[in-house]
Design a protein around this motif. Structure first.
Motif, PDB file in Angstrom:
ATOM      1  N   PRO A 155       0.797  -1.228   0.000  1.00 18.35           N
ATOM      2  CA  PRO A 155       0.000   0.000   0.000  1.00 18.35           C
ATOM      3  C   PRO A 155       0.830   1.280   0.000  1.00 18.35           C
ATOM      4  CG  PRO A 155      -0.170  -1.145   2.117  1.00 18.35           C
ATOM      5  CD  PRO A 155       0.486  -2.083   1.160  1.00 18.35           C
ATOM      6  N   ILE A 156       2.020   1.252   0.574  1.00 16.25           N
ATOM      7  CA  ILE A 156       2.813   2.481   0.664  1.00 16.25           C
ATOM      8  C   ILE A 156       3.265   2.966  -0.705  1.00 16.25           C
ATOM      9  CG2 ILE A 156       5.134   1.493   0.883  1.00 16.25           C
ATOM     10  CD1 ILE A 156       5.561   3.538   3.214  1.00 16.25           C
ATOM     11  N   LEU A 157       3.256   2.096  -1.695  1.00 17.54           N
ATOM     12  CA  LEU A 157       3.684   2.502  -3.031  1.00 17.54           C
ATOM     13  C   LEU A 157       2.678   3.427  -3.700  1.00 17.54           C
ATOM     14  CD1 LEU A 157       5.237  -0.824  -4.380  1.00 17.54           C
ATOM     15  CD2 LEU A 157       6.363   1.079  -3.212  1.00 17.54           C
ATOM     16  N   ASN A 158       1.520   3.597  -3.083  1.00 10.60           N
ATOM     17  CA  ASN A 158       0.537   4.561  -3.577  1.00 10.60           C
ATOM     18  C   ASN A 158       0.799   5.971  -3.057  1.00 10.60           C
ATOM     19  OD1 ASN A 158      -1.045   2.612  -4.991  1.00 10.60           O
ATOM     20  ND2 ASN A 158      -1.899   1.945  -3.029  1.00 10.60           N
ATOM     21  N   GLU A 159       1.785   6.099  -2.174  1.00 17.16           N
ATOM     22  CA  GLU A 159       2.095   7.396  -1.592  1.00 17.16           C
ATOM     23  C   GLU A 159       2.750   8.320  -2.625  1.00 17.16           C
ATOM     24  OE1 GLU A 159       1.793   8.787   1.722  1.00 17.16           O
ATOM     25  OE2 GLU A 159       0.272   7.203   1.696  1.00 17.16           O
ATOM     26  N   LEU A 166       6.567 -11.948  10.892  1.00 16.39           N
ATOM     27  CA  LEU A 166       7.663 -12.509  10.102  1.00 16.39           C
ATOM     28  C   LEU A 166       7.220 -13.785   9.398  1.00 16.39           C
ATOM     29  CD1 LEU A 166      10.626 -12.530   9.200  1.00 16.39           C
ATOM     30  CD2 LEU A 166      11.189 -13.688  11.344  1.00 16.39           C
ATOM     31  N   HIS A 167       6.414 -14.575  10.074  1.00 13.68           N
ATOM     32  CA  HIS A 167       5.875 -15.789   9.455  1.00 13.68           C
ATOM     33  C   HIS A 167       5.098 -15.432   8.183  1.00 13.68           C
ATOM     34  CE1 HIS A 167       3.381 -19.745  10.088  1.00 13.68           C
ATOM     35  NE2 HIS A 167       3.948 -19.683   8.894  1.00 13.68           N
ATOM     36  N   ALA A 168       4.261 -14.395   8.277  1.00  9.26           N
ATOM     37  CA  ALA A 168       3.498 -13.955   7.101  1.00  9.26           C
ATOM     38  C   ALA A 168       4.431 -13.478   5.994  1.00  9.26           C
ATOM     39  CB  ALA A 168       2.522 -12.848   7.495  1.00  9.26           C
ATOM     40  N   ALA A 169       5.509 -12.791   6.369  1.00 14.39           N
ATOM     41  CA  ALA A 169       6.475 -12.311   5.372  1.00 14.39           C
ATOM     42  C   ALA A 169       7.145 -13.483   4.659  1.00 14.39           C
ATOM     43  CB  ALA A 169       7.522 -11.432   6.046  1.00 14.39           C
ATOM     44  N   ILE A 170       7.522 -14.499   5.417  1.00 19.69           N
ATOM     45  CA  ILE A 170       8.155 -15.680   4.826  1.00 19.69           C
ATOM     46  C   ILE A 170       7.207 -16.365   3.849  1.00 19.69           C
ATOM     47  CG2 ILE A 170       8.885 -18.041   5.375  1.00 19.69           C
ATOM     48  CD1 ILE A 170      10.244 -16.860   7.871  1.00 19.69           C
ATOM     49  N   GLU A 171       5.952 -16.518   4.253  1.00 22.60           N
ATOM     50  CA  GLU A 171       4.983 -17.157   3.358  1.00 22.60           C
ATOM     51  C   GLU A 171       4.774 -16.324   2.092  1.00 22.60           C
ATOM     52  OE1 GLU A 171       1.488 -17.936   5.712  1.00 22.60           O
ATOM     53  OE2 GLU A 171       2.245 -19.943   6.244  1.00 22.60           O
ATOM     54  N   PHE A 216      26.846 -20.241  12.746  1.00 23.01           N
ATOM     55  CA  PHE A 216      25.892 -19.211  13.151  1.00 23.01           C
ATOM     56  C   PHE A 216      25.534 -18.375  11.922  1.00 23.01           C
ATOM     57  CE2 PHE A 216      28.529 -19.995  16.931  1.00 23.01           C
ATOM     58  CZ  PHE A 216      27.555 -20.289  17.879  1.00 23.01           C
ATOM     59  N   TYR A 217      24.268 -17.956  11.849  1.00 19.73           N
ATOM     60  CA  TYR A 217      23.809 -17.147  10.717  1.00 19.73           C
ATOM     61  C   TYR A 217      22.742 -16.200  11.247  1.00 19.73           C
ATOM     62  CZ  TYR A 217      22.721 -16.148   5.796  1.00 19.73           C
ATOM     63  OH  TYR A 217      22.565 -15.541   4.573  1.00 19.73           O
ATOM     64  N   ALA A 218      22.908 -14.898  10.968  1.00 15.03           N
ATOM     65  CA  ALA A 218      22.023 -13.878  11.535  1.00 15.03           C
ATOM     66  C   ALA A 218      21.344 -13.072  10.436  1.00 15.03           C
ATOM     67  CB  ALA A 218      22.819 -12.943  12.444  1.00 15.03           C
ATOM     68  N   PHE A 219      20.072 -12.725  10.650  1.00 15.72           N
ATOM     69  CA  PHE A 219      19.373 -11.859   9.701  1.00 15.72           C
ATOM     70  C   PHE A 219      18.204 -11.161  10.381  1.00 15.72           C
ATOM     71  CE2 PHE A 219      17.578 -16.094   9.295  1.00 15.72           C
ATOM     72  CZ  PHE A 219      16.215 -15.906   9.150  1.00 15.72           C
ATOM     73  N   SER A 220      17.619 -10.182   9.662  1.00 17.59           N
ATOM     74  CA  SER A 220      16.554  -9.333  10.212  1.00 17.59           C
ATOM     75  C   SER A 220      15.275  -9.471   9.410  1.00 17.59           C
ATOM     76  CB  SER A 220      16.988  -7.859  10.200  1.00 17.59           C
ATOM     77  OG  SER A 220      18.109  -7.646  11.028  1.00 17.59           O
ATOM     78  N   GLY A 221      14.137  -9.305  10.100  1.00 17.69           N
ATOM     79  CA  GLY A 221      12.843  -9.393   9.440  1.00 17.69           C
ATOM     80  C   GLY A 221      12.497  -8.176   8.610  1.00 17.69           C
ATOM     81  N   HIS A 222      12.921  -6.991   9.044  1.00 16.11           N
ATOM     82  CA  HIS A 222      12.445  -5.766   8.398  1.00 16.11           C
ATOM     83  C   HIS A 222      13.034  -5.552   7.012  1.00 16.11           C
ATOM     84  CE1 HIS A 222      16.017  -3.066   8.915  1.00 16.11           C
ATOM     85  NE2 HIS A 222      16.307  -3.953   9.828  1.00 16.11           N
ATOM     86  N   LYS A 223      14.076  -6.304   6.669  1.00 11.81           N
ATOM     87  CA  LYS A 223      14.644  -6.202   5.321  1.00 11.81           C
ATOM     88  C   LYS A 223      14.006  -7.210   4.362  1.00 11.81           C
ATOM     89  CE  LYS A 223      19.145  -4.717   7.136  1.00 11.81           C
ATOM     90  NZ  LYS A 223      19.138  -3.306   6.740  1.00 11.81           N
ATOM     91  N   LYS A 236       6.321  -3.172   3.375  1.00  9.92           N
ATOM     92  CA  LYS A 236       5.563  -4.320   3.881  1.00  9.92           C
ATOM     93  C   LYS A 236       4.310  -4.556   3.038  1.00  9.92           C
ATOM     94  CE  LYS A 236       8.539  -3.280   7.029  1.00  9.92           C
ATOM     95  NZ  LYS A 236       9.907  -3.783   6.858  1.00  9.92           N
ATOM     96  N   PRO A 237       4.043  -5.796   2.649  1.00  9.60           N
ATOM     97  CA  PRO A 237       2.813  -6.094   1.925  1.00  9.60           C
ATOM     98  C   PRO A 237       1.608  -6.068   2.871  1.00  9.60           C
ATOM     99  CG  PRO A 237       4.004  -8.113   2.344  1.00  9.60           C
ATOM    100  CD  PRO A 237       4.878  -6.985   2.840  1.00  9.60           C
ATOM    101  N   GLN A 238       0.442  -5.899   2.300  1.00  8.11           N
ATOM    102  CA  GLN A 238      -0.776  -5.798   3.107  1.00  8.11           C
ATOM    103  C   GLN A 238      -0.970  -7.032   3.976  1.00  8.11           C
ATOM    104  OE1 GLN A 238      -2.869  -2.895   2.944  1.00  8.11           O
ATOM    105  NE2 GLN A 238      -3.459  -3.826   4.889  1.00  8.11           N
ATOM    106  N   VAL A 239      -0.579  -8.211   3.481  1.00 11.31           N
ATOM    107  CA  VAL A 239      -0.794  -9.429   4.251  1.00 11.31           C
ATOM    108  C   VAL A 239      -0.006  -9.417   5.555  1.00 11.31           C
ATOM    109  CG1 VAL A 239       1.041 -10.736   3.059  1.00 11.31           C
ATOM    110  CG2 VAL A 239      -0.873 -11.948   4.115  1.00 11.31           C
ATOM    111  N   VAL A 240       1.176  -8.823   5.562  1.00  5.65           N
ATOM    112  CA  VAL A 240       1.959  -8.726   6.797  1.00  5.65           C
ATOM    113  C   VAL A 240       1.317  -7.728   7.748  1.00  5.65           C
ATOM    114  CG1 VAL A 240       4.181  -7.987   7.763  1.00  5.65           C
ATOM    115  CG2 VAL A 240       4.117  -9.447   5.727  1.00  5.65           C
TER     116      VAL A 240
END
Length: 411
Positions: free
Chosen positions: A14-18, A287-292, A220-227, A36-40
Motif C-alpha cells: 500500500p505504501i507505493l501509492n504514496e 515474520l511468518h506472514a512475510a516468509i509465506e 551461526f547465521y544472523a538476519f533481520s525481518g524488516h529487510k 511491507k505487503p498488506q498481508v503482513v
C-alpha cells in the motif's frame, strides 16, 4: 522475462501509492528497510485483535493461540533457511542483537589471549564492533581478510588470514555497500579446517536469495525481518544446536528460567534459553506472514528479477559521466548499487532525488572502515527489491542527470 509478476507484487504494497513532494514514490532504499505487503500488516493487526496474550505461560485460550502462532513462526523460519532443528532458531531484535549474542556468549567462552578473530573490511558495524570489543575483552587479535580492488575476496587471502589460532571467522554473506556476494561455504570450509567456527551476517542475503544454512555449513547465521518484507524489531540467530547447548545466555529473566533459588538459577532448554522476557510475539507472527509471502513468489524468481533489474540500472548509471560505481560488476553483485556523482555530496544528491520522490540512502552505511578503504567519507546507494521496476530506474536516471546539470552550472 522472469517468473515474477511485478505489477501484481506492487499492488500488494500500500505504501507505493504514496506521493512524496508531489511525485509518485520511488523507493530505492530496501537494503536499509523493505516495505511491507498488506498481508503482513493485516497479520500483525489480527494478532492484536484476536490473540494478544503472552506465550509459554498461561493455559487460557488466548495464551494458547499466541503460543501456537509464535512457535509456528519459528518452524517457518527453520524451513525457510533449512535449519535441521527448530531449537536452532533463536528470535532476537535483529541481526545486530544476534551477532552480539554470539560475540558475548560463544566468543567469551572460547576466545582467549592471543587467539584470532577473522573478519573483512566490508563488514557492517554490527559485524565488526562486537568482534572489536571481544578482542579487547579477551586480549585477542582481530584480523582482516584483504579486499580486491573490486571489493571481492580471494580464497588464497582467506586461507592466509585463517590459522590454527583462529577461533571465529565472521563475514557478510552479501555486502550492504558493495553488493559483493561472498562464497560463505568455501570460507566455512577453510575456517573448519583450522577448528574455527563460521559466522555469517545474512541481513542482505536472506531477503533476496535462497539460503540453506546446512548447505552453507555455517555455525551461526544472523538476519533481520524488516529487510525481508517483515516487521521491524524481529531478527533471527541460527546456531548449531551443539554449540548453542554449550553457550550461556547473556540476558536473564522471564521464560528462559528453569529454576531460581536465592543464590543460584538454572536455564530452560533451547531455544527459549536465549529468549529472556516477553518475546517478540506479534513481530514473529508478522515474520511468518512475510516468509509465506516470499515463498509464494519463489526465491529463485526474486533473485532472477533483482539481477535483471540491477544489471539494467548498472548499465544506465555507467553511462552518466562523472558517476563512479563501487564494487564488482553487474553479474557478480546483489541488488544494490553504491556510487558517487562527481562534484555532488551524497547528502545533496539524496536530497535532490527526494525532491523528485526518489528515496535512496546516503552516508557511510554503517561501514566506516569500508568508506576509508574506498577513500570516501560517504556514498549514495540505490537498492532494489521485488516491487521496483525499470521505469523507476529510468526516473532515477533522469533525476541524476538533472542533479548533475544543476550542480555543474556556474552561477
Amino acid at each position: 522475462m522472469t517468473g515474477l509478476d511485478v505489477k501484481k507484487v506492487r499492488a500488494d504494497f500500500p505504501i507505493l501509492n504514496e506521493q512524496v513532494n508531489g511525485q509518485p514514490l520511488v523507493y530505492l532504499d530496501s537494503s536499509a528497510s523493505s516495505q511491507k505487503p498488506q498481508v503482513v500488516i493485516d497479520t500483525i493487526s489480527k494478532y492484536y485483535e484476536s490473540m494478544n496474550a503472552n506465550v509459554h505461560r498461561g493455559v487460557h485460550t488466548l495464551g494458547t493461540r499466541a503460543t501456537d502462532g509464535y512457535e509456528k513462526a519459528r518452524e517457518a523460519v527453520r524451513r525457510f533457511i533449512n535449519a535441521q532443528y527448530f531449537e536452532e532458531i533463536i528470535f532476537t531484535r535483529g541481526t545486530t542483537t544476534a551477532l552480539n549474542l554470539v560475540a558475548h556468549s560463544y566468543g567469551d567462552m572460547v576466545v582467549n589471549e592471543g587467539d584470532e578473530i577473522v573478519i573483512t573490511e566490508m563488514e557492517h558495524h554490527a559485524n565488526l564492533v562486537p568482534w572489536q570489543m571481544l578482542a579487547k575483552r579477551r586480549n585477542a587479535v582481530l584480523k582482516y581478510i584483504p579486499l580486491q580492488p573490486d571489493g571481492t575476496l580471494l580464497m588464497k587471502d582467506v586461507e592466509t588470514a585463517i590459522t590454527d589460532r583462529t577461533k571465529i571467522v565472521s563475514v557478510a554473506h552479501v555486502s550492504n555497500v558493495l553488493g559483493t556476494i561472498n562464497d560463505i561455504n568455501a570460507i566455512a570450509a577453510i575456517a573448519h579446517s583450522h577448528g574455527a567456527v563460521m559466522v555469517a551476517d545474512g541481513a542482505q542475503a536472506v531477503p533476496h536469495m535462497t539460503v540453506d544454512v546446512q548447505a552453507l555449513d555455517v555455525d551461526f547465521y544472523a538476519f533481520s525481518g524488516h529487510k525481508m518484507v517483515g516487521p521491524t524489531g524481529i531478527g533471527v540467530l541460527y546456531g548449531c544446536r551443539k554449540l548453542l547447548n554449550q553457550m550461556e545466555p547473556i540476558e536473564f529473566g522471564g521464560d528462559m528460567i528453569d529454576f531460581v533459588g536465592l543464590q543460584d538459577s538454572t536455564w530452560t532448554e533451547l531455544p527459549v534459553k536465549f529468549e529472556a522476557g516477553t518475546p517478540l510475539i506479534a513481530e514473529a507472527i508478522g515474520l511468518h506472514a512475510a516468509i509465506e509471502y516470499l515463498e509464494s513468489l519463489g526465491m529463485d524468481n526474486v533473485l532472477e528479477y533483482e539481477h535483471e533489474l540491477t544489471h539494467y540500472a548498472y548499465d544506465k548509471m555507467s553511462e552518466i559521466e562523472g558517476l563512479e560505481i563501487y564494487g564488482p560488476g553487474p553479474t557478480e553483485r546483489a541488488g544494490l548499487i553504491t556510487f558517487n556523482l562527481e562534484g555532488v555530496h551524497p547528502h545533496d544528491l539524496a536530497t535532490a532525488l527526494d525532491a523528485d520522490g526518489i528515496a535512496i540512502r546516503a552516508g557511510h552505511h554503517c561501514a566506516q572502515p569500508l568508506m576509508k578503504w574506498l577513500n570516501q567519507s560517504s556514498t549514495a546507494r540505490a537498492s532494489f527489491y521485488i516491487y521496483n521496476t525499470k521505469e523507476e530506474v529510468d526516473v532515477m536516471i533522469e533525476s541524476l542527470k538533472k542533479t548533475k546539470e544543476f550542480f555543474s552550472y556556474e552561477f
